[in-house]
Design an enzyme around this catalytic site. Structure first.
Site, PDB file in Angstrom:
ATOM      1  N   ASP A 114      -0.089   5.191   0.832  1.00  0.00           N
ATOM      2  CA  ASP A 114      -0.283   6.202   1.878  1.00  0.00           C
ATOM      3  C   ASP A 114      -0.404   5.553   3.249  1.00  0.00           C
ATOM      4  OD1 ASP A 114      -0.481   8.636   0.184  1.00  0.00           O
ATOM      5  OD2 ASP A 114      -2.124   7.493  -0.687  1.00  0.00           O
ATOM      6  N   ASP A 153       0.877  -1.165   0.000  1.00  0.00           N
ATOM      7  CA  ASP A 153       0.000   0.000   0.000  1.00  0.00           C
ATOM      8  C   ASP A 153       0.925   1.229   0.000  1.00  0.00           C
ATOM      9  OD1 ASP A 153      -2.234   1.787   0.611  1.00  0.00           O
ATOM     10  OD2 ASP A 153      -1.421   1.832   2.653  1.00  0.00           O
TER      11      ASP A 153
END
Ligand code: XBP
Ligand code: MG
Length: 264
Positions: free
Chosen positions: A12, A10
């Site tokens: 952020d 992922d």
């Protein structure tokens, strides 16, 4: 039992703490540039992160305001304008070196390269934001390190929908059991889990205590071995940080549990 063939990152909150000092600041700069007296403080932004996607977040916030445009089409157009400006401002912040990779991320990436574990990205954020961040942190050739990059605009439905993870698996041509996702948020973990992928969560600023029941393990970050649930085994082979040996051992534990459930 399947081995670990790919690590899916992922962006952020996981690769870097981009939200408070990156996206949030950039949203506020976009409001100011548009002459709007709007401001997202730390606490409001934390609430708004329940909505994945920056444009969707803007529309959600507008729905709560008396001073937002009344018509849906006007709101859509304002959200698109603000979002464009926000992403430009975010890229500028990142280019200034305001956001660094989280501790332990670069070391785990290096281990993946050394051991032939492919890497991919599954994110809700815009491709331009990923490019700005990774260009600043890994250099112009950053794309060579990743076998697949799937971003917000590449999917019909953003996290917690599993589409982004399914697209990554298709691109890598591997089974869910051969991948491990690294996430920081409940929606991100739900997306990976719904795609059948085991998830390890590194806690980030805005999801520091959010319940994430589907995670295989949750810890404070890849840079330390203490504070993990379940506790990491002593012999990770990588000293003070979390390494591929730890991730493989967590995955093996998951397989063993699945087998014992089937047998009972
Ligand atoms: C996080 C998000 C994004 C970012 C802002 O994505 O929900 O919306 O907050 O980026 P992830 P955009 O954790 O999946 O990386 O404005 O480009 O959406
Ligand atoms: Mg995240």
């Amino acid at each position: 039992m399947s081995g670990l063939r790919a690590l899916i990152w992922d962006v952020d909150g996981t690769l870097a703490e981009t939200e408070c000092d990156g996206h949030r600041i950039a949203f506020n700069q976009a409001f100011e540039a548009a002459g709007l007296d709007w401001h997202w403080d730390d606490s409001r932004y934390g609430e708004l992160l329940a909505v994945t996607g920056g444009r969707e977040r803007l529309l959600h916030d507008m729905a709560t305001r008396d001073d937002a445009p009344p018509q849906a089409a006007q709101r859509e157009s304002l959200a698109a304008q603000l979002h464009r400006h926000k992403n430009e401002a975010y890229a500028a912040l990142v280019r200034e070196g305001r956001i660094a990779l989280r501790d332990g991320v670069a070391a785990l990436m290096q281990e993946c390269r050394e051991q032939g574990v492919r890497m991919a990205i599954a994110t809700t954020t815009s491709a331009s934001n990923v490019d700005a961040l990774l260009r600043s942190q890994l250099g112009d050739g950053w794309t060579a390190a990743f076998s697949a990059v799937v971003c917000g605009a590449d999917v019909q439905r953003k996290k917690p929908d599993p589409e982004v993870y399914r697209r990554v698996l298709e691109a890598l041509a591997i089974a869910p059991s051969e991948a491990l996702a690294l996430e920081d948020s409940p929606d991100g973990a739900s997306a990976a889990t719904a795609a059948g992928i085991a998830v390890v969560v590194t806690r980030s600023r805005y999801f520091a205590s959010a319940p994430i029941p589907t995670a295989l393990a949750i810890g404070p970050g890849l840079h330390r071995r203490d504070g993990w649930q379940p506790a990491l085994a002593g012999a990770g082979g990588t000293g003070a940080r979390v390494g591929l040996a730890d991730l493989r051992s967590l995955m093996a534990g998951r397989c063993a549990r699945a087998v014992s459930h089937r047998a009972s």
